[in-house]
Design an enzyme around this catalytic site. Structure first.
Site, short mmCIF file in Angstrom:
data_model
loop_
_atom_site.label_atom_id
_atom_site.label_comp_id
_atom_site.label_asym_id
_atom_site.label_seq_id
_atom_site.Cartn_x
_atom_site.Cartn_y
_atom_site.Cartn_z
N GLY A 19 0.78 -1.23 0.00
CA GLY A 19 0.00 0.00 0.00
C GLY A 19 0.81 1.28 0.00
O GLY A 19 1.85 1.39 -0.66
N ILE A 20 0.34 2.25 0.77
CA ILE A 20 0.99 3.56 0.82
C ILE A 20 2.40 3.47 1.39
O ILE A 20 3.31 4.16 0.94
CB ILE A 20 0.13 4.55 1.63
CG1 ILE A 20 -1.21 4.78 0.93
CG2 ILE A 20 0.85 5.88 1.82
CD1 ILE A 20 -2.22 5.59 1.76
N GLY A 21 2.60 2.61 2.38
CA GLY A 21 3.92 2.45 2.98
C GLY A 21 4.94 1.97 1.96
O GLY A 21 6.05 2.51 1.86
N ASP A 66 5.66 -6.56 15.49
CA ASP A 66 4.26 -6.20 15.70
C ASP A 66 4.21 -4.87 16.45
O ASP A 66 4.56 -4.80 17.63
CB ASP A 66 3.58 -7.31 16.51
CG ASP A 66 2.12 -7.00 16.80
OD1 ASP A 66 1.60 -5.99 16.27
OD2 ASP A 66 1.50 -7.76 17.57
N LEU A 67 3.78 -3.82 15.77
CA LEU A 67 3.75 -2.49 16.37
C LEU A 67 2.57 -2.28 17.32
O LEU A 67 2.46 -1.22 17.94
CB LEU A 67 3.73 -1.42 15.28
CG LEU A 67 5.05 -1.20 14.54
CD1 LEU A 67 4.85 -0.21 13.39
CD2 LEU A 67 6.13 -0.70 15.48
N TYR A 156 -11.77 3.53 14.40
CA TYR A 156 -10.83 3.95 13.35
C TYR A 156 -10.88 5.47 13.17
O TYR A 156 -9.83 6.14 13.16
CB TYR A 156 -11.16 3.26 12.04
CG TYR A 156 -10.29 3.74 10.89
CD1 TYR A 156 -9.00 3.25 10.72
CD2 TYR A 156 -10.75 4.70 9.99
CE1 TYR A 156 -8.19 3.70 9.69
CE2 TYR A 156 -9.96 5.15 8.95
CZ TYR A 156 -8.68 4.65 8.80
OH TYR A 156 -7.88 5.11 7.79
#
Length: 261
Positions: A19-21, A66-67, A156
């Site tokens: 994706g964006i990352g 895992d953040l 979210y």
């Protein structure tokens, strides 16, 4: 001054496996920055590393962690301890849409840990380094859903409301130290996160992550916030300046109630 001269030799990108990352990582590699790519999946990170290495002559470090768990933050500090990091892109995030009570509370809290807590830690840790060096850049991924209450996306949208506000406030504090902070609202973007849902009922088209990433890079240092795409810009302006919060609540409730998984 070139982009690399302004932001240093290394950039940290979370959510870098897709994706964006991933697209931001490619754009930064094109600017000549070495990369520290962070995501949960080592296999996906290795695939991104290979793709970028085939295109650009830069150094790449991958870190599969895992953040959502703060015990892993120290590993980022250790990996970066001997590197001149000058840019951090907080891209990792989770999205769950649907009736609030269908999701386990642990899932909702995990979303807050990833969308909010990890971004606070990364921006605080690197922000202090950048402040002392009097240069650097921090990128946040906010959301158009973060400007009002949004039914069927309560946690979210609330997490992105925090990021929208946090990033904008931090940009003012760090500007006097020569540190650029940008909060981007990409709008609906074609990523694995959105792929789980059918957004065909919504009156907007999916943006490509490559175009969103280019907008972010071109806006860094020139703006404190950016919204990608003319349709998103118009909708965002209309929503924030011509509609009441109650009208926004009803609009988003109607739109997202029609989004199916």
């Amino acid at each position: 001054m070139t982009f690399k001269e302004k932001y240093g030799d290394w950039a940290v990108v979370t959510g870098a496996s897709s994706g964006i990352g991933k697209s931001l990582a490619i754009e930064l590699a094109n600017k000549g920055l070495n990369l520290i790519l962070i995501s949960q999946s080592l296999d996906k990170l290795k695939a991104v590393e290979k793709q970028i290495s085939n295109q650009f002559s830069i150094e790449i470090v991958v870190l599969a962690i895992d953040l959502t768990s703060s015990v892993n933050y120290q590993r980022i500090a250790e990996i970066c301890s001997d590197k001149e990091v000058g840019l951090v892109a907080n891209v990792a995030g989770q999205l769950y849409l649907g009736d609030y009570f269908q999701f386990p509370i642990e899932q909702e809290l995990s979303m807050i840990d990833l969308n909010v807590k990890s971004s606070i830690w990364l921006s605080r840790y690197f922000g202090e380094i950048f402040k002392n060096k009097k240069r650097g850049g921090i990128i946040f991924i906010g959301s158009m859903l973060g400007f009002s209450g949004v039914p069927y996306s309560n946690t979210y949208s609330a997490s992105k409301a925090f990021i929208n506000s946090y990033g904008e406030g931090l940009s003012f504090e760090l500007k006097k130290y020569g540190v650029d902070v940008l909060t981007a609202s990409p709008g609906l973007t074609k990523t694995p996160m959105t792929a789980a849902y059918d957004f065909s009922s919504l009156p907007m088209k999916m943006s490509l992550p490559e175009k969103v990433a280019r907008d972010i890079i071109s806006s860094l240092g020139k703006k404190t916030t950016t919204t990608y795409g003319i349709t998103n810009k118009i909708m965002n302006w209309f929503s924030r300046h011509l509609m009441t919060r109650r009208q926004n609540l009803k609009m988003y409730g109607y739109l997202l109630n029609n989004v199916k998984k």
